[in-house]
Design an enzyme around this catalytic site. Structure first.
Site, PDB file in Angstrom:
ATOM      1  CG  LEU A   9      44.406  43.731  37.501  1.00 54.32           C
ATOM      2  CD1 LEU A   9      43.791  44.678  36.518  1.00 54.32           C
ATOM      3  CD2 LEU A   9      45.796  44.199  37.874  1.00 54.32           C
ATOM      4  NE  ARG A  10      37.710  40.204  43.219  1.00 53.43           N
ATOM      5  CZ  ARG A  10      37.102  39.243  42.532  1.00 53.43           C
ATOM      6  NH1 ARG A  10      37.550  38.018  42.602  1.00 53.43           N
ATOM      7  NH2 ARG A  10      36.076  39.508  41.781  1.00 53.43           N
ATOM      8  N   GLY A  11      44.064  41.362  43.741  1.00 54.19           N
ATOM      9  CA  GLY A  11      45.119  41.444  44.751  1.00 54.19           C
ATOM     10  C   GLY A  11      45.575  42.863  44.971  1.00 54.19           C
TER      11      GLY A  11
END
Lengths: 334, 566
Positions: free
Chosen positions: A272-274
């Site tokens: 989910l870093r994107g």
């Protein structure tokens, strides 16, 4: 130290400049990776940025630039309590630096001459609250990369060696540059950079002439050139400071969140870093432009920088990741 | 190629331009083997730089010497801190012999120092014998003057005598030299047309043009100075041959109007003066080496070979890895002192030393007590794929080998693998891919590779052996994976003789065994070939019959068969 080439006088390379400004507004975005040819102004931009950033106030003599006397680590033995203004640190991490120089080590000098167990802070300490710049980051020794990952993630440098047990804050923006033809960067480290930019030598002759002309003017008459550009640099600094102040107030509606998520799903980026980076970068951009809300346009402008390096590598897809992101942005956020 | 004397004149001119203001031009990259010609050049350099600090570095120089550090032995002896001064701290001309051996770490440090506030310059003496060995790119880009004095006969290189007075005069004049505005445009344009991508180059060319003007006692940079600058700075960096004048209409539409500047020399005797940039381009064209394209290919290969392997990167040493017992030694460079072991070594001697020195209240440590840390590290594996590209079945085999290489590379990082690819067909073997971990480069190189022709197995094995030795020299652990159907029919000398071909192959296989290089022979023929099993025995490696293997099977087989890195 002589003055660096003014940031605002850099010709072109808009994406790189934008990415650096965004991390200056919100350090939480988490670093910039600049990949591209030699002599395209990668180092120049980083050094120019240092001169551009507003100074920080730190406890006098504190090796880790603590903001308040309470934060000064015990081992530093700093007795001062007054604050001084100092420029935002931009620390170079030279290739081939030893682990000792990076994390800090036992002060051999003191140990042998005075029999005292003292800690000699390393580059990570000096980079706290500032920038850590690694040129040729793709050639960095593996063990240093691991170490930097660890510290960059936790914001704390822990040294457990040679009978020392030391910890200190090390929150910094990692700026890496390199030439992808000379070696790849580990995916784990790639992912850790918030934004990634690709720079190329300008092919437009007028741009090239302008670059050479400005640089030549700078080399010939440094003071005069700096004076000419000082106003622009200061205007940019003011905008950054203003954007920092308004950053928390910038609203991101559900529609924008949905856009971010859909984009990341379509690109198949891991984790989910994107999304998180995309949102933070878009918010910082909105603040920079003085907007009250994050809009789809903001997301579009930062999508390439925020997502390019998070795509799963597909050895069979010949298209570059920049193209893939652009294509997907067109499809999803039409 | 220009004749020897012309080259020498160019070199002398470059030397003079450099000597006027070393820091402005960054430095000289001198490619020449150590010998009398180079000595003449360096003598001339020393003479021209008289009065300035000249510092000699070496490729393995440590941080202590570069940036300064604590002189441990003196500190211990005098029991107060004694520091050594760093070489990069004060203005100087740095000379780096054996520059081709400079590691990326040193290159990065020197590059940063050259960019830094201290006026430094570097003369890199590159003794690279192979096209593959060269100065790291980060440094080469920062040095304005690139010279090649290899193969220059001594007779054509007279001693350089630059009058110190003339130089001093020119040095005084230098700050006043002005530059016509059009020169900047011309330089940028010429650089662009020569395919010089770095933007440092045109700037360095301008600095050299200024120096050249000052050298001739001119107040303004003139056409000849620009020509000199193009010849000395831009031409050696060219990556493409600019379009010849006849093809001019095809070239970019002329971006600066003719008669734009007054930079045209008055005393020129050309009847139809072409636009200034064209004159400069013409000069550059004359300077381009005829084998430009070949060299470019070589240098690209170098870059890959160098950077993926790290030129001469030490894989066993005293910096990282699994700790091993400490050893006595002299600290300095990158070695780390093992404090506890050092104190332990010194402990038994304390009573004697206290008595001997009459100083009972301090710890007595001698240099001989110092212990350095030692680490052992697993070295990277270099898998050399040696692929038979001969005959009709070649195409499919080659495709499988390519697939296997890509698969291995995709996971290379985690497994510390470097992968190289050699194909043999026709009369000889060709290194398609030097040991690399870069997927980008690999895909580019694996593109179209033709198949067909004879089977020069011996040449292939020899190429693999050489590459394996090279890889080992760089600290990797090489293994050879041979993919063939084993019908060697071309001997080492290129003749089509089955018997000799088989003998040669056997001989080299023995040599491979002699060097203790591990490997694997994969028989890709439709039926197992007995003489391939024999060959594998000669090489002391395992033999595997894998008809119709696909890329996945191949990569798995290679991975299983090759011994784990030790």
């Amino acid at each position: 130290m002589t003055k660096a080439f003014p940031f605002s006088a850099i010709v072109g390379q808009e994406e790189m400049k934008q990415a650096m400004i965004l991390t200056a507004i919100d350090p939480g975005i988490g670093g910039v990776l600049v990949f591209g040819d030699r002599g395209t102004g990668k180092s120049t931009a980083v050094r120019g940025l240092a001169a551009l950033l507003p100074p920080i106030s730190a406890v006098a003599g504190c090796p880790v630039n603590s903001a308040t006397p309470e934060e000064v680590p015990d081992w530093a033995k700093v007795h001062e309590t007054h604050l001084v203004e100092k420029p935002t640190p931009v620390i170079d991490l030279p290739l081939g630096a030893t682990e000792d120089r990076v994390v800090g080590a036992l002060d051999i000098e003191k140990a042998l001459t005075q029999g005292e167990k003292a800690f000699e802070p390393g580059l990570l300490a000096r980079a706290n609250r500032g920038y850590l710049y690694i040129d040729e980051v793709n050639l960095l020794e593996d063990h240093l990369v691991d170490l930097l990952l660890d510290v960059a993630q936790s914001g704390e440098n822990v040294v457990e060696r040679e009978g020392l047990s030391i910890r200190h804050a090390a929150r910094f923006v990692l700026v890496g540059s390199g030439n992808p033809e000379e070696g790849e960067l580990r995916p784990q480290l790639l992912d850790r950079f918030g934004l990634s930019v690709e720079v190329t030598s300008p092919t437009d002759i007028d741009t090239r002439i302008e670059v050479v002309r400005r640089r030549d003017a700078f080399d010939r008459d440094r003071a005069g050139f700096l004076k000419t550009w000082h106003k622009e640099d200061m205007a940019l600094r003011d905008r950054i400071v203003a954007a920092r102040a308004t950053l928390d107030g910038v609203e991101a509606g559900d529609a924008v969140l949905r856009d971010c998520a859909e984009l990341c799903v379509a690109l198949g980026s891991d984790g989910l870093r994107g999304e998180l980076t995309l949102l933070r970068a878009a918010r910082a951009l909105a603040a920079f432009e003085g907007a009250a809300d994050v809009t789809r346009d903001h997301v579009k402008s930062v999508a390439a920088s925020a997502l390019r390096h998070r795509l799963r590598r597909d050895p069979l897809d010949e298209a570059g990741s920049t193209t893939r992101v652009a294509r997907t942005v067109e499809e999803v956020l039409a | 190629m220009t004749s020897g004397e012309e080259r020498w004149t160019q070199a002398t001119l470059a030397l003079a331009c450099f000597a006027l203001d070393p820091a402005a031009s960054g430095g000289i990259w001198l490619r020449a083997r150590s010998g009398p010609v180079r000595d003449r050049f360096t003598d001339g350099l020393t003479q021209a730089l008289s009065g300035q600090k000249i510092r000699r570095l070496h490729p393995a120089i440590g941080d202590d010497a570069l940036f300064g550090g604590v002189d441990l032995s003196a500190t211990l002896a005098q029991s107060r801190v004694v520091k050594t001064a760093g070489l990069l701290g004060e203005p100087a001309v740095l000379i780096l012999p054996m520059a081709e051996r400079a590691k990326p770490g040193l290159a990065a440090r020197l590059a940063a120092a050259l960019d830094g506030p201290v006026p430094l310059s570097l003369v890199a003496l590159d003794e690279g014998a192979e096209p593959g060995e060269a100065l790291p790119g980060a440094l080469a880009d920062r040095l304005a003057l690139h010279l090649d004095l290899d193969d220059l006969p001594l007779g054509e290189a007279p001693e350089i005598s630059l009058s110190p007075d003339d130089l001093a005069e020119a040095r005084q004049l230098l700050p006043q030299v002005t530059l016509p505005d059009s020169a900047i445009e011309e330089m940028a344009e010429v650089a662009h047309k020569l395919g010089v991508r770095s933007l440092r180059a045109p700037l360095q060319a301008l600095a050299v043009a200024r120096a050249s003007a000052a050298l001739y006692g001119e107040n303004e940079v003139d056409q000849p100075d620009l020509i000199t600058a193009v010849e000395l700075v831009l031409a050696p960096r060219a990556t493409q041959i600019p379009a010849a004048p006849e093809e001019e209409p095809e070239a970019p539409p002329d971006p600066d109007p003719p008669e734009n500047g007054d930079s045209e020399p008055d005393d020129t005797d050309t009847e139809t003066p072409p636009i200034p940039a064209e004159i400069l381009l013409e000069a550059a064209r004359a300077m381009l080496p005829p084998d430009l394209l070949e060299r470019l290919a070589a240098s690209r290969a170098t870059r890959m070979a160098h950077t993926s392997a790290g030129s001469g990167a030490r894989r066993k040493g005293n910096r990282r890895g699994r700790p091993m017992p400490s050893r006595p030694g002299h600290p300095g460079g990158e070695a780390r002192v093992d404090l506890v072991a050092s104190l332990r070594a010194a402990a038994p001697w304390q009573p004697i030393r206290r008595e001997a020195t009459g100083q009972p209240d301090r710890l007595h440590i001698r240099t001989s007590d110092l212990r350095l840390r030692q680490f052992e590290e697993r070295s990277d594996r270099a898998i050399i794929f040696l692929v038979d590209a001969s005959g009709s079945a070649a195409l499919s085999r080659l495709a499988e080998a390519k697939g296997a290489v890509e698969l291995l590379l995709a996971e290379a990082y985690a497994r510390r693998d470097h992968v190289a690819l050699i194909a043999f067909r026709g009369a000889e073997a060709e290194i398609l891919l030097p040991p690399t971990r870069s997927l980008v480069q690999t895909k580019r190189r694996l593109g179209g590779l033709p198949g067909g022709g004879g089977t020069p197995l011996a040449s292939g094995l020899k190429a693999a052996l050489d590459l394996a030795e090279l890889a080992r020299g760089k600290g990797m652990t090489p293994s050879i994976a041979l993919l063939t159907d084993g019908r060697a029919n071309i001997a080492l000398d290129g003749s089509a003789d089955r018997v000799r071909a088989a003998e040669d192959a056997t001989q080299i296989a023995r040599a491979i065994r002699g060097r203790g290089i591990s490997g694997l022979v994969i028989d890709m023929g439709n039926r197992a070939t007995p003489n391939l099993a024999d060959l594998a025995r000669e090489m002391a490696v395992s033999y595997l019959a894998l008809p119709r293997a696909d890329a996945h099977m191949l990569s798995r087989a290679v991975d299983d068969a090759l011994e784990p890195v030790s």
